[in-house]
Design an enzyme around this catalytic site. Sequence first.
Site, PDB file in Angstrom:
ATOM      1  N   ASP A  87       0.707  -1.239  -0.088  1.00  0.00           N
ATOM      2  CA  ASP A  87      -0.067  -0.005  -0.043  1.00  0.00           C
ATOM      3  C   ASP A  87       0.944   1.191   0.012  1.00  0.00           C
ATOM      4  OD1 ASP A  87      -2.301   1.490  -0.064  1.00  0.00           O
ATOM      5  OD2 ASP A  87      -3.003   0.757   1.851  1.00  0.00           O
ATOM      6  N   ASP A 122      -3.762   7.243  -3.562  1.00  0.00           N
ATOM      7  CA  ASP A 122      -5.197   7.844  -3.469  1.00  0.00           C
ATOM      8  C   ASP A 122      -5.648   8.678  -2.304  1.00  0.00           C
ATOM      9  OD1 ASP A 122      -4.753   5.092  -2.361  1.00  0.00           O
ATOM     10  OD2 ASP A 122      -6.962   5.290  -2.120  1.00  0.00           O
ATOM     11  N   GLY A 190     -11.386   3.709   1.292  1.00  0.00           N
ATOM     12  CA  GLY A 190     -12.145   4.997   1.890  1.00  0.00           C
ATOM     13  C   GLY A 190     -13.334   4.128   2.858  1.00  0.00           C
ATOM     14  N   CYS A 273     -13.966 -23.625  18.421  1.00  0.00           N
ATOM     15  CA  CYS A 273     -12.988 -23.633  17.325  1.00  0.00           C
ATOM     16  C   CYS A 273     -12.119 -24.881  17.443  1.00  0.00           C
ATOM     17  CB  CYS A 273     -12.455 -22.485  17.159  1.00  0.00           C
ATOM     18  SG  CYS A 273     -10.970 -22.377  16.117  1.00  0.00           S
ATOM     19  N   CYS A 275      -9.086 -25.209  15.896  1.00  0.00           N
ATOM     20  CA  CYS A 275      -7.665 -24.778  15.288  1.00  0.00           C
ATOM     21  C   CYS A 275      -6.714 -25.258  16.150  1.00  0.00           C
ATOM     22  CB  CYS A 275      -7.572 -23.524  14.989  1.00  0.00           C
ATOM     23  SG  CYS A 275      -7.154 -22.229  16.282  1.00  0.00           S
ATOM     24  N   CYS A 278      -6.906 -23.438  19.636  1.00  0.00           N
ATOM     25  CA  CYS A 278      -7.831 -23.652  20.503  1.00  0.00           C
ATOM     26  C   CYS A 278      -7.980 -25.082  21.012  1.00  0.00           C
ATOM     27  CB  CYS A 278      -9.451 -23.497  19.447  1.00  0.00           C
ATOM     28  SG  CYS A 278      -9.302 -21.534  19.438  1.00  0.00           S
TER      29      CYS A 278
HETATM   30  N1  GUN Z   1      -6.057   1.225   3.283  1.00  0.00           N
HETATM   31  C1  GUN Z   1      -7.596   1.332   3.862  1.00  0.00           C
HETATM   32  N2  GUN Z   1      -8.261   2.183   3.142  1.00  0.00           N
HETATM   33  C2  GUN Z   1      -7.513   2.370   1.978  1.00  0.00           C
HETATM   34  C3  GUN Z   1      -7.678   3.429   1.027  1.00  0.00           C
HETATM   35  O1  GUN Z   1      -8.906   3.936   0.871  1.00  0.00           O
HETATM   36  N3  GUN Z   1      -6.645   3.426  -0.019  1.00  0.00           N
HETATM   37  C4  GUN Z   1      -5.476   2.845   0.028  1.00  0.00           C
HETATM   38  N4  GUN Z   1      -4.590   3.187  -0.689  1.00  0.00           N
HETATM   39  N5  GUN Z   1      -5.102   2.036   1.288  1.00  0.00           N
HETATM   40  C5  GUN Z   1      -6.309   1.946   2.189  1.00  0.00           C
HETATM   41 ZN    ZN Z   2      -9.040 -21.517  17.078  1.00  0.00          ZN
END
Ligand code: GUN
Ligand code: ZN
Length: 472
Positions: A87, A122, A190, A273, A275, A278
């Site tokens: 990201d 963004d 967003g 659970c 796993c 757990c």
């Molecule tokens: N991580 C959580 N929301 C967003 C987003 O709207 N844009 C980006 N680039 N990363 C995110």
């Molecule tokens: Zn578990």
Amino acid sequence: MFEVTDKDAMGRIGKLKTPHGVVETPALMPVINPNIDFISPKELKKIGAEILITNSYIIYRTEKLREKAEKDGVHALLDTDLPVMTDSGSYQLLMYGEIEVSNEEIVKFQEKIKSDIVVPLDIPTPPDADYSTALKDLEETIKREKEAAEMYSGEGLLALPIQGSTHWDLREKSAEEAAKIGGDVYPIGGVVPLMDAYRFEDVARAVLSAKTKLPPNKPVHLFGAGHPMVFALFVALGCDLFDSAAYALFAKDDRYLTPYGTEKLSELNYFPCSCPICLEYTPEEMRRMEKSEREILLGKHNLYVSFEEMRRVKQAIKNNELFELVERRIRAHPYLIQAWRAIKDYYDLMEKYDPFAKKVFFYLGTESCLRPAVRRHQERVLRVKTDKKEIVISSDYSVKADFYLKPPFGVVPAELMESYPAGHAEIPEDIDEEAYRTAAKGLKLFLEKHKDKKIRLVVDEKWRKFLDDVQA
Ligand code: GUN
Ligand code: ZN
């Protein structure tokens, strides 16, 4: 780069090709904070991760990490052979309002560290923003996405996030512009504040409005949806990639994830659970541990259930039972039910994706009336030709008739009483009124279509109160 192999509802199983290997979608990408020593990428892979996501902005502004990543790549930095999405720092922009990097710098940096999926910077406009603010932000986002597409020349995939706040026409516009620029992956952005506030209907509408304009053969990522309770729903709305910081964030807070919701460790007597975590510990034993040890164990459980749920969703797609799974899962929270009901405003979109031929139709509640198979049946019945002067329609299947009445489908030709969907539908004997109302709508259309003919309706008691509307 993305090949769809199986479909159900708007969900699909696909193969996403990246420079570091092929990932089967829908996939959950655990979030790794390269500054925090938690569950290692090697362990994440063992628990079921096929792809990871990290934050290039955190690497960029931490000198030691940055040097290593620039020299050896992000995979060496994280010590993983899995594909890695990076990201851009937009999340920091969303949460803290400010960052110190340009779009150009961070895209170049992601290229340099050999990210498998690159994200431009963004602008994540928060929910409920003024229209003019959301539009202005979106124009900047579009500009940056164009810049990224022109500039990026790495081998990875380019993600073009969709923004627009809670203005659905702006979400559509964002998707339309991103599709024109041409990305490899389209993340819906967003929505973290919406997820945190359980505003699932708004998230669903953000996804659905974008889907109306996105190319159907490209993967869609839902940014910030990491709770297993929502996977079936958002896969069914067409999301292919999910990222989870949830496993770690909830663990930090002594919370235990399940596909039905979140439990507090302090309130658990038993782990529901099986796993490895757990099976080995009781909730009481875990409560007595050191915080740091407990956090890792909870984090691992949270991941095990998350990957388990994703496999269950994939199997449901293979079996064409995704509607059934979603209708069970949305019962985890009233707002999930509300979110799923938004599909009634997107019937044509769903119709484009959902396969026609399936094996069974299990009626599991009023939301089953919203499945495309119901309306598709009602439209199809209108095209059935008959030269009879008198048509007999009966709700009693032991009476000889030309057509039968079956909720929620409505009018079913006698010869289709053994075919999918109506003939393969398992419905409760005392099915709810919504199913009758849905069927009555179908009957009404049928009567209008055949108004020149004589119709004899043989109906039982249960049908009577729904006929006023039909015959009006
Ligand atoms: N991580 C959580 N929301 C967003 C987003 O709207 N844009 C980006 N680039 N990363 C995110
Ligand atoms: Zn578990």
